[in-house]
Design an enzyme around this catalytic site. Structure first.
Site, PDB file in Angstrom:
ATOM      1  N   GLY A  11       2.943   0.811  25.444  1.00  0.00           N
ATOM      2  CA  GLY A  11       1.938   1.852  25.651  1.00  0.00           C
ATOM      3  C   GLY A  11       1.898   2.793  24.472  1.00  0.00           C
ATOM      4  CB  ILE A  47       8.336   8.143  18.853  1.00  0.00           C
ATOM      5  CG1 ILE A  47       9.281   7.015  19.294  1.00  0.00           C
ATOM      6  CG2 ILE A  47       8.896   8.834  17.617  1.00  0.00           C
ATOM      7  CD1 ILE A  47       9.511   5.970  18.243  1.00  0.00           C
ATOM      8  CB  VAL A  49       7.453  11.011  14.383  1.00  0.00           C
ATOM      9  CG1 VAL A  49       7.697  11.593  13.009  1.00  0.00           C
ATOM     10  CG2 VAL A  49       8.741  10.421  14.932  1.00  0.00           C
ATOM     11  CE  LYS A  80      -3.927  16.796   9.241  1.00  0.00           C
ATOM     12  NZ  LYS A  80      -3.059  15.610   9.254  1.00  0.00           N
ATOM     13  N   PRO A 100      -7.869  19.218   1.609  1.00  0.00           N
ATOM     14  CG  PRO A 100      -9.823  20.166   0.722  1.00  0.00           C
ATOM     15  CD  PRO A 100      -8.406  19.789   0.370  1.00  0.00           C
ATOM     16  CB  VAL A 186       8.086  -7.609  27.790  1.00  0.00           C
ATOM     17  CG1 VAL A 186       8.218  -8.998  27.185  1.00  0.00           C
ATOM     18  CG2 VAL A 186       6.644  -7.367  28.228  1.00  0.00           C
ATOM     19  CG  LEU A 341       5.924   3.378  15.636  1.00  0.00           C
ATOM     20  CD1 LEU A 341       6.930   4.073  16.538  1.00  0.00           C
ATOM     21  CD2 LEU A 341       5.909   4.008  14.257  1.00  0.00           C
ATOM     22  CE1 TYR A 453      -3.454   7.770  -5.077  1.00  0.00           C
ATOM     23  CE2 TYR A 453      -5.245   7.450  -3.511  1.00  0.00           C
ATOM     24  CZ  TYR A 453      -4.002   7.089  -4.005  1.00  0.00           C
ATOM     25  OH  TYR A 453      -3.312   6.051  -3.422  1.00  0.00           O
TER      26      TYR A 453
END
Length: 515
Positions: A11, A47, A49, A80, A100, A186, A341, A453
């Site tokens: 999930g 998680i 993060v 954001k 930005p 699983v 991930l 960049y």
């Protein structure tokens, strides 16, 4: 054989985005609606993060049918508008720059840089060529309430509570899009004769068959790694960070909400600071080769003491996270695609994790295989594209470290030529003579286009080309118009808090955060 059954293992943000996007978009691409089953282990927490997204999230949420205002309320979300990097170039208190989301003034990059040097040579690049940094510094929203959903005066994404995001996507997938949700773990995989996955088995005794399996099982990578054994490519030799300490810090009701992620460099890494309506998410990212865990915690606590002095130190219990830096050598093997991930992870700098999920799913859906024989062709193309995309993420993040002039051992090691990807080394040499441009970054849907960049290169003092032509009158006119537009935005846009609520106490003005 038609692809009629999609099984998602795992999930979290990756799994539920996969379920929602496949359910909402595949029928429009193929004319058929596959069945979708998501299997989620009930004892594995999100998680979370990184809680920052990329502007692509607006199109994603719109495509799956979520209301923007309701989404923000459900996920404790905020706007954001980019990132601000403090103390990355020199480590000095006054050292900061913005990246930005709104691109610079329109025109050839060399003309843009020439006009910047002619009209505002003492001003930071982003502040000179884009109105968004001024809006961010004033803690203003990128849109007005009267605007249509998912539109704004400036480009924007979201900060969200990752656990609440997964929960909201889950409710939408099951309740509105017909996804089957199986809460179980699983424990085994059944193969068929050609090596594909025929079914997965759960701890509760279920056998779930499928035609296409999406591995969203996180770092465990149950299918792509555990079953298929696809190689993990370690990129820790390029990007050294492998640890993080994360905390949630409460905020006072009615306090200002930052418009950007704040990344503050420290002696062996950096600190993220993400403002939500009810709290701030703060974390210390670091390299264990250069910093002990207790030293990292001291740095994190020192930052919180400076920026949230009213928070009792005893109320803070950092969560320790370890992460590998790298990605799979293949992301699609047989009838299994890894997303999130399980496919790879590079540190949370610049919020690349969720946008890679979105790009992976869009690439799958836009070219959704209608039969098993075609799947191998799609897989080969996908693997080639996303190996390049992961290389691009590594290169862009490395640029932030490569341009630093900080003198601690960690920062010197990050500038070691042996750690710099060859393509990035060539581009850095090129950019000493000419600005970053789309010729350097030709992919369709570049995660970080030339504008990104430019913001990092000039924000960190990468150097202006030695020979610049005079700026064109058209570009000079744009610079003059930019000042007027910035003033208009500053007067017209509401504060983040006013738009998201609750309101600031009457009679009190919000303080503008200084870098």
């Amino acid at each position: 054989m038609a692809i009629e059954r999609v099984v998602i293992v795992g999930g979290g943000t990756a799994g539920w985005l996969a379920a929602c996007l496949i359910a909402a978009k595949v029928p429009k691409v193929t004319g058929e609606a596959p069945s979708i089953t998501l299997i989620e282990a009930p004892d594995i927490p999100t998680i979370g993060v990184g809680e920052g997204t990329w502007p692509t999230m607006r199109a994603t949420l719109s495509a799956i049918g979520l209301d923007e205002e309701e989404f923000l309320a459900a996920c404790d979300g905020a706007f954001k508008q980019g990132s601000r990097f403090d103390r990355w170039a020199t480590g000095a208190e006054e050292d900061f720059y913005y990246h930005p989301f709104t691109p610079p003034l329109d025109g050839a990059p060399v003309d843009l840089v020439s006009a910047w040097q002619a009209r505002a040579p003492g001003a930071p690049f982003a502040l000179a060529v884009c109105p968004q940094p001024a809006v961010c510094a004033a803690q203003l929203a990128p849109r007005q309430r009267s605007m249509t959903p998912y539109s704004g005066a400036l480009n924007y994404a979201y900060h969200v509570d990752a656990a609440k995001l997964a929960a909201r996507l889950s409710r939408h997938a099951v309740g509105a899009l017909g996804v089957t949700h199986l809460r179980d773990k699983v424990v085994a995989v059944d193969s068929d004769g050609n090596g594909d996955i025929a079914a997965v088995r759960t701890r509760g005794g279920e056998r779930v068959e499928g035609d296409l399996f999406i591995d969203c099982s996180g770092h465990a990578a149950l299918l792509i790694g555990g079953h298929f054994g696809v190689e993990w490519i370690d990129r820790g030799g390029v990007l050294a960070n492998d640890r993080a300490l994360a905390v949630q810090v409460p905020v006072e009701e009615g306090s200002p909400i930052q418009s950007q992620t704040i990344g503050t460099a420290h002696e062996a890494g950096w600190i993220w600071d993400i403002g939500l309506p009810s709290r701030r998410g703060i974390g210390c990212v670091y390299a264990s080769r250069f910093l002990e865990d207790d030293e990292a915690e001291a740095i994190l606590r020192g930052y919180i003491a400076r920026t949230a002095p009213d928070v009792p130190p005893d109320s803070i219990t950092p969560r320790r996270l370890s992460f590998p830096t790298g990605h799979r050598s293949e992301f699609w093997r047989g009838n299994c695609l890894a997303v999130g991930l399980s496919a790879g992870f590079i540190e949370p700098l610049e919020a690349s994790a969720i946008v890679m999920i979105e790009l992976s799913l869009n690439a799958l859906i836009d070219n959704f295989p209608t039969s098993r024989p075609a799947m191998d062709v799609h897989a080969a193309r996908f693997n080639e594209l996303f190996r390049t995309r992961w290389d691009r993420v590594v290169e862009f993040l490395k640029l932030h470290y490569l341009l630093s002039r900080r003198d601690e051992p960690y920062w010197r090691a990050q500038r070691d030529p042996a750690t710099v990807p060859p393509r990035l080394a060539e581009l850095v040499e090129l950019w000493r003579d000419q600005p970053p441009s789309s010729y350097d970054l030709p992919l369709i849907d570049e995660i970080f286009p030339a504008a990104s960049y430019q913001y990092v290169w000039y924000g960190m003092g990468g150097g202006v080309p030695p020979h610049l032509p005079p700026p064109t009158p058209a570009m000079i006119a744009q610079f003059d118009q930019l000042r007027q537009r910035t003033r208009g935005l500053l007067s017209a846009l509401p504060s983040n808090r006013a738009l998201l609520g609750p309101q600031v106490t009457p009679g009190k003005r919000e303080k503008v955060a200084q870098p």
